[in-house]
Structure formats: structure tokens, C-alpha cells
Design a protein around this motif. Structure first.
Motif, mmCIF file in Angstrom:
data_model
loop_
_atom_site.group_PDB
_atom_site.id
_atom_site.type_symbol
_atom_site.label_atom_id
_atom_site.label_comp_id
_atom_site.label_asym_id
_atom_site.label_seq_id
_atom_site.Cartn_x
_atom_site.Cartn_y
_atom_site.Cartn_z
ATOM 1 N N PRO A 83 5.484 10.929 -1.990
ATOM 2 C CA PRO A 83 4.634 11.774 -2.837
ATOM 3 C C PRO A 83 4.603 13.227 -2.383
ATOM 4 O O PRO A 83 4.649 13.522 -1.186
ATOM 5 C CB PRO A 83 3.257 11.125 -2.696
ATOM 6 C CG PRO A 83 3.517 9.724 -2.267
ATOM 7 C CD PRO A 83 4.736 9.803 -1.409
ATOM 8 N N VAL A 84 4.530 14.132 -3.379
ATOM 9 C CA VAL A 84 4.409 15.565 -3.104
ATOM 10 C C VAL A 84 3.135 16.079 -3.772
ATOM 11 O O VAL A 84 2.801 15.688 -4.887
ATOM 12 C CB VAL A 84 5.626 16.355 -3.606
ATOM 13 C CG1 VAL A 84 6.856 16.012 -2.786
ATOM 14 C CG2 VAL A 84 5.897 16.097 -5.082
ATOM 15 N N GLN A 85 2.416 16.968 -3.086
ATOM 16 C CA GLN A 85 1.205 17.547 -3.653
ATOM 17 C C GLN A 85 1.602 18.663 -4.617
ATOM 18 O O GLN A 85 2.397 19.536 -4.274
ATOM 19 C CB GLN A 85 0.306 18.101 -2.558
ATOM 20 C CG GLN A 85 -0.992 18.694 -3.073
ATOM 21 C CD GLN A 85 -1.870 19.228 -1.958
ATOM 22 O OE1 GLN A 85 -1.997 18.613 -0.905
ATOM 23 N NE2 GLN A 85 -2.495 20.368 -2.205
ATOM 24 N N LEU A 95 1.684 9.612 -10.935
ATOM 25 C CA LEU A 95 0.786 10.670 -10.485
ATOM 26 C C LEU A 95 -0.465 10.009 -9.941
ATOM 27 O O LEU A 95 -0.915 8.998 -10.485
ATOM 28 C CB LEU A 95 0.386 11.580 -11.647
ATOM 29 C CG LEU A 95 1.488 12.339 -12.360
ATOM 30 C CD1 LEU A 95 0.949 12.967 -13.638
ATOM 31 C CD2 LEU A 95 2.078 13.407 -11.462
ATOM 32 N N PHE A 96 -1.019 10.573 -8.871
ATOM 33 C CA PHE A 96 -2.313 10.074 -8.421
ATOM 34 C C PHE A 96 -3.185 11.219 -7.926
ATOM 35 O O PHE A 96 -2.707 12.212 -7.385
ATOM 36 C CB PHE A 96 -2.185 8.955 -7.382
ATOM 37 C CG PHE A 96 -1.439 9.290 -6.124
ATOM 38 C CD1 PHE A 96 -2.107 9.801 -5.017
ATOM 39 C CD2 PHE A 96 -0.076 9.048 -6.027
ATOM 40 C CE1 PHE A 96 -1.429 10.074 -3.838
ATOM 41 C CE2 PHE A 96 0.617 9.317 -4.854
ATOM 42 C CZ PHE A 96 -0.060 9.839 -3.760
ATOM 43 N N GLN A 153 0.835 -1.202 0.000
ATOM 44 C CA GLN A 153 0.000 0.000 0.000
ATOM 45 C C GLN A 153 0.869 1.251 0.000
ATOM 46 O O GLN A 153 1.858 1.335 0.727
ATOM 47 C CB GLN A 153 -0.924 0.005 1.208
ATOM 48 C CG GLN A 153 -1.913 1.154 1.205
ATOM 49 C CD GLN A 153 -2.900 1.089 2.354
ATOM 50 O OE1 GLN A 153 -3.363 0.022 2.716
ATOM 51 N NE2 GLN A 153 -3.212 2.240 2.930
ATOM 52 N N ILE A 154 0.465 2.233 -0.825
ATOM 53 C CA ILE A 154 1.244 3.453 -0.998
ATOM 54 C C ILE A 154 0.531 4.680 -0.432
ATOM 55 O O ILE A 154 1.151 5.553 0.156
ATOM 56 C CB ILE A 154 1.533 3.687 -2.496
ATOM 57 C CG1 ILE A 154 2.374 2.542 -3.057
ATOM 58 C CG2 ILE A 154 2.219 5.026 -2.736
ATOM 59 C CD1 ILE A 154 2.426 2.499 -4.563
ATOM 60 N N ALA A 155 -0.786 4.765 -0.641
ATOM 61 C CA ALA A 155 -1.521 5.956 -0.219
ATOM 62 C C ALA A 155 -2.986 5.605 0.017
ATOM 63 O O ALA A 155 -3.445 4.517 -0.337
ATOM 64 C CB ALA A 155 -1.403 7.055 -1.277
ATOM 65 N N THR A 156 -3.713 6.543 0.634
ATOM 66 C CA THR A 156 -5.150 6.383 0.869
ATOM 67 C C THR A 156 -5.897 7.563 0.260
ATOM 68 O O THR A 156 -5.288 8.578 -0.088
ATOM 69 C CB THR A 156 -5.460 6.299 2.374
ATOM 70 O OG1 THR A 156 -5.012 7.509 3.008
ATOM 71 C CG2 THR A 156 -4.773 5.100 3.018
ATOM 72 N N TRP A 215 -1.002 14.482 -6.752
ATOM 73 C CA TRP A 215 0.273 14.154 -6.134
ATOM 74 C C TRP A 215 1.190 13.495 -7.161
ATOM 75 O O TRP A 215 0.727 12.800 -8.051
ATOM 76 C CB TRP A 215 0.066 13.212 -4.951
ATOM 77 C CG TRP A 215 -0.771 13.801 -3.852
ATOM 78 C CD1 TRP A 215 -2.116 14.063 -3.884
ATOM 79 C CD2 TRP A 215 -0.320 14.200 -2.557
ATOM 80 N NE1 TRP A 215 -2.533 14.608 -2.687
ATOM 81 C CE2 TRP A 215 -1.447 14.696 -1.846
ATOM 82 C CE3 TRP A 215 0.915 14.180 -1.926
ATOM 83 C CZ2 TRP A 215 -1.352 15.172 -0.544
ATOM 84 C CZ3 TRP A 215 1.009 14.645 -0.615
ATOM 85 C CH2 TRP A 215 -0.118 15.138 0.056
ATOM 86 N N SER A 216 2.502 13.726 -7.023
ATOM 87 C CA SER A 216 3.480 13.111 -7.920
ATOM 88 C C SER A 216 4.624 12.535 -7.096
ATOM 89 O O SER A 216 4.892 12.972 -5.981
ATOM 90 C CB SER A 216 4.010 14.135 -8.929
ATOM 91 O OG SER A 216 4.685 15.186 -8.263
#
Length: 198
Positions: free
Chosen positions: A189-191, A159-160, A143-146, A168-169
Motif C-alpha cells: 500500500p501507498v499513502q 483503497l482503505f 491480515q493486510i493492515a492495521t 491508502w491504495s
């Protein structure tokens, strides 16, 4: 040259390094092109110059340099082809010539050079392979992000888009592809934007 699939209309497509995937109105998945890593998913490593049907009941797909990924309408995620960095997510690093199921409850998928990323119905983002987003090499999904609604993958960056509209990238940034004002690789990740829809 016009590519035709008798009795079906092509509704979506994906382009890999040297292979292509076609999705039809009947939700059949067809593949053609280079097959040296088994990325066409027909059980061989023989290239195909005309489309061959490799799956049914497909809702989406992604193609990369040497592997293919497809999402079935039932939410199951399947991978096939090159697996040198664990990008197929089946627990090893051996190429697969027929597709293997690696996840359920999936709603979106993307494929980078040696990574597979997918979003589950609960908004969690998962990845497998050479995850440039966090410097991890894994052959099983982590898992990477929520709070994620969709994901996209470049060769070495991702990118998500979150459900709150933030973009985010993460990953390689040698040409500024992350959009965060520098050229430093990001392992977290950065916004980079707000109020994004797609």
C-alpha cells in the motif's frame, strides 16, 4: 420496472457483475440476477428475475463479478458464489451455492473481482482471494493492515482509509487508478492523501 418487496423498504443495494443485492429496512437481504456460480446464495445455479430473500439480520453487503458477501448485525461475515481464486475465504477454491461464515467482529466489507476485503472491530484489514494488494493468492483470510476504518475494492485494486485520516491504495495501476503519480502496479500500500473522511 419498479421492484417491490411487499411490506419492506429497500435501504441499500449492491451491484455485482450480473446480479444485484438489496437490503431492506427489516435487515433482510434479497438477491436477483445471474446465478451461474451460486452467487445468489439460494442453493441453486438458476438465475432469478425477481428478488429472493437469502438472509436475515444483515447490516451490510458487497457484490462482485461472481460472488456475494454480507455482514450480519452480529459482526459475522458470510460469503457465497464463485471461488476460483479463494475469494470466499473458506479454505478451498470450490464454488459455494449457500453462504459460509468466514469471520467474526467485522465492521466493513468490500469485494473486488476475485477478492474479499474486510475490516474488523480492532481496526485490522483482512483479505482473501487474489489479493492484488500484495501479489498473494490465498483461500483463507490474511491480515493486510492495521488502524483501518473502511475499505473499498475496484476490479483489481483497493483503497482503505485509516483512522488517522490517511488514504491508502494498492494493486493494479495500469491507468493510474492508485493516484500515486505513476502507472506501476503496487504490491504494498501507498499513502495518497491525508485528512480524508470518506
Amino acid at each position: 420496472k419498479l421492484i417491490t418487496i411487499p411490506g419492506q423498504t429497500v435501504t441499500d443495494f449492491a451491484a455485482g457483475g450480473q446480479h444485484s443485492l438489496l437490503l431492506t429496512s427489516a435487515k433482510d437481504l434479497w438477491a436477483m440476477g445471474t446465478n451461474d456460480n451460486g452467487q445468489l446464495g439460494d442453493g441453486t445455479v438458476v438465475a432469478k428475475s425477481t428478488p429472493i430473500k437469502i438472509a436475515t439480520g444483515v447490516a451490510g453487503m458487497a457484490a462482485s463479478v461472481s460472488h456475494s458477501v454480507y455482514l450480519k448485525a452480529d459482526g459475522t461475515l458470510w460469503t457465497v458464489g464463485g471461488n476460483d481464486e479463494g475469494q470466499l475465504g473458506n479454505g478451498n477454491r470450490v464454488d459455494q451455492h449457500t453462504a459460509v461464515q468466514i469471520a467474526t467482529n467485522v465492521i466493513d466489507v468490500a469485494a473486488g473481482n476475485h477478492q474479499t476485503l474486510f475490516v474488523k472491530s480492532d481496526g485490522t484489514l483482512w483479505g482473501t482471494g487474489d489479493l492484488y494488494n500484495n501479489g498473494t493468492l490465498t483461500s483463507t483470510p490474511i491480515q493486510i493492515a492495521t488502524g483501518v476504518q473502511t475499505v473499498a475494492a475496484g476490479a483489481y485494486h483497493s483503497l482503505f482509509l485509516k483512522t488517522n485520516g490517511t488514504l491508502w491504495s494498492v494493486g493494479f495501476n495500469n491507468n493510474g487508478q492508485l493516484g500515486n503519480g505513476n502507472t506501476t502496479t503496487q504490491t504494498t500500500p501507498v499513502q495518497i492523501a491525508t485528512n480524508v473522511k470518506a
